[in-house]
Design an enzyme around this catalytic site. Structure first.
Site: not given
Ligand SMILES: NC(=O)c1ccc[n+]([C@@H]2O[C@H](COP(=O)([O-])OP(=O)(O)OC[C@H]3O[C@@H](n4cnc5c(N)ncnc54)[C@H](O)[C@@H]3O)[C@@H](O)[C@H]2O)c1
Length: 361
Positions: A116, A138, A180, A221, A231, A235, A239, A242, A246, A260
């Site tokens: 939990r 989120k 972003e 943000k 949201e 908020r 999006n 997105h 998405h 992404h």
């Molecule tokens: N929760 C939220 O509010 C929110 C907001 C925006 C995006 N997201 C989510 O975030 C994700 C995208 O994030 P992302 O682009 O960071 O993806 P990711 O975590 O897949 O990272 C992208 C790539 O970079 C690599 N990487 C990360 N840090 C590294 C480093 N320091 N050195 C070398 N490689 C590194 C990872 O291994 C991966 O291959 C999506 O799933 C998206 O839906 C969530």
């Protein structure tokens, strides 16, 4: 050290070793067990620094996630939950995520449901994780090709943003995160948008300028999230880009995954077009946005083949209601409104416009 509050969650931007992470580890969480969640890349590129700089973490359990969006699924979550149980982790223990958005989304989700809810600290290592995914509480897990259909709001105890981790980030991931950064400026800070587009990328990403970029984007943000943490209203502007982004990301997930941020950038063009068509955004601003995005991000030539699949994915977007697809529109650069109703025909025209923007000029 720049300190920013995001709905009461402290965010610190600066050297991790000078941050209150030190105090949290040595005082607040000194006697609890810690679990560090990484993916394959952050295991190889980021973990060693963390364990060397903070030797108390050498005793932590390390959970390795398979890398990539295609693994942000419940099946992997179940394996992590089982591992936590096998390690005998209890509710007072601490989860630390060390990775990009996939790691913070999954680690945050797991922290929110195991026993939990456990405390969780995010140490984002990708630009996208730093300016967006680790902030705002989120969490999100994909369901088939539908993005982030399962999730919770679970604010981390703190987020520590240290640009040292970015030194190993591949170039295309920098670009993904920058989408972003651009979106944040587009929806709420015209001056920042103009600063970003007037600068050369290598200048923007120099150590000093990067600190400013991170602070600005994180502040934008955080301010929006603090105003509307769950949201219900404002908020939703985060999006922008997105709904279509998405859907494109989901469509290519089984084919050849596209980052992404790249998908959000394509969504920005398509949703800016709809903002213009519905009479909110000027044509001059639309053309300016298209020019910036097109110069930075590729667009797959074959996406029109999948228009009906992409529209189906849009129809399942979390922001929709019983009346149909809901979207954010830019009113002008730096200002955005939400809950606009869009029909299938609009969506198709927006995708056609996106294609034209890349391949017919
Ligand atoms: N929760 C939220 O509010 C929110 C907001 C925006 C995006 N997201 C989510 O975030 C994700 C995208 O994030 P992302 O682009 O960071 O993806 P990711 O975590 O897949 O990272 C992208 C790539 O970079 C690599 N990487 C990360 N840090 C590294 C480093 N320091 N050195 C070398 N490689 C590194 C990872 O291994 C991966 O291959 C999506 O799933 C998206 O839906 C969530």
């Amino acid at each position: 050290m720049k300190k920013i509050n995001c709905n009461s969650c402290p965010i610190e931007v600066g050297d991790l070793e000078q941050s209150s992470f030190v105090d949290l580890l040595h005082n607040h969480y000194s006697s609890v067990r810690k679990v560090i969640i990484v993916d394959e890349n952050t295991h190889d590129f980021c973990l060693e620094y963390l364990l060397t700089a903070f030797p108390t973490l050498e005793e932590a359990e390390v959970i390795l996630l398979p890398t990539g969006e295609e693994n942000k699924v419940m099946e992997v979550c179940f394996q992590v939950l089982e591992a936590l149980s096998e390690y005998g982790i209890v509710r007072s223990d601490l989860i630390i995520t060390l990775g990009g958005g996939v790691v913070s989304d999954m680690g945050g989700f797991i922290a929110s449901i195991y026993k939990r809810g456990l405390d969780c600290i995010h140490i984002p290592t990708s630009l996208l994780g730093m300016v967006d995914a680790s902030l705002g509480g989120k969490t999100g897990i994909d369901l088939g090709n539908y993005k982030n259909q399962i999730g919770t709001f679970h604010h981390p105890v703190a987020v520590f943003i240290d640009q040292r981790f970015l030194s190993t980030l591949p170039e295309e991931e920098w670009k993904s995160g920058f989408a972003e950064v651009l979106k944040h400026a587009l929806v709420s800070d015209k001056e920042e948008w103009e600063r970003l587009i007037a600068s050369k990328q290598d200048e923007l990403f120099s150590e000093e300028n990067l600190a400013l970029l991170l602070e600005k984007s994180v502040s934008i943000k955080s301010n929006v999230v603090t105003e509307d943490p769950t949201e219900k209203g404002k908020r939703k502007i985060l999006n922008f880009g997105h709904t279509i982004g998405h859907a494109i990301e989901g469509y290519y997930l089984d084919l050849e995954p596209i980052s992404h941020g790249n998908c959000v950038a394509l969504g920005i063009i398509a949703e800016a077009y709809l903002s213009n068509k519905k009479g909110t955004l000027s044509t001059e601003d639309l053309h300016g946005i298209v020019q910036v995005i097109r110069a930075l991000y590729p667009c797959p030539e074959d996406f029109l083949v999948g228009v009906s699949n992409i529209i189906e994915l849009m129809k399942n977007d979390k922001k929709n209601d019983q009346q149909g697809i809901r979207m954010c529109f830019l009113d002008e650069i730096g200002s955005c409104s939400w809950n606009h109703l869009v029909d299938e025909n609009d969506a198709k025209m927006a995708l056609d416009y996106l294609y034209q923007a890349y391949y017919k000029n």
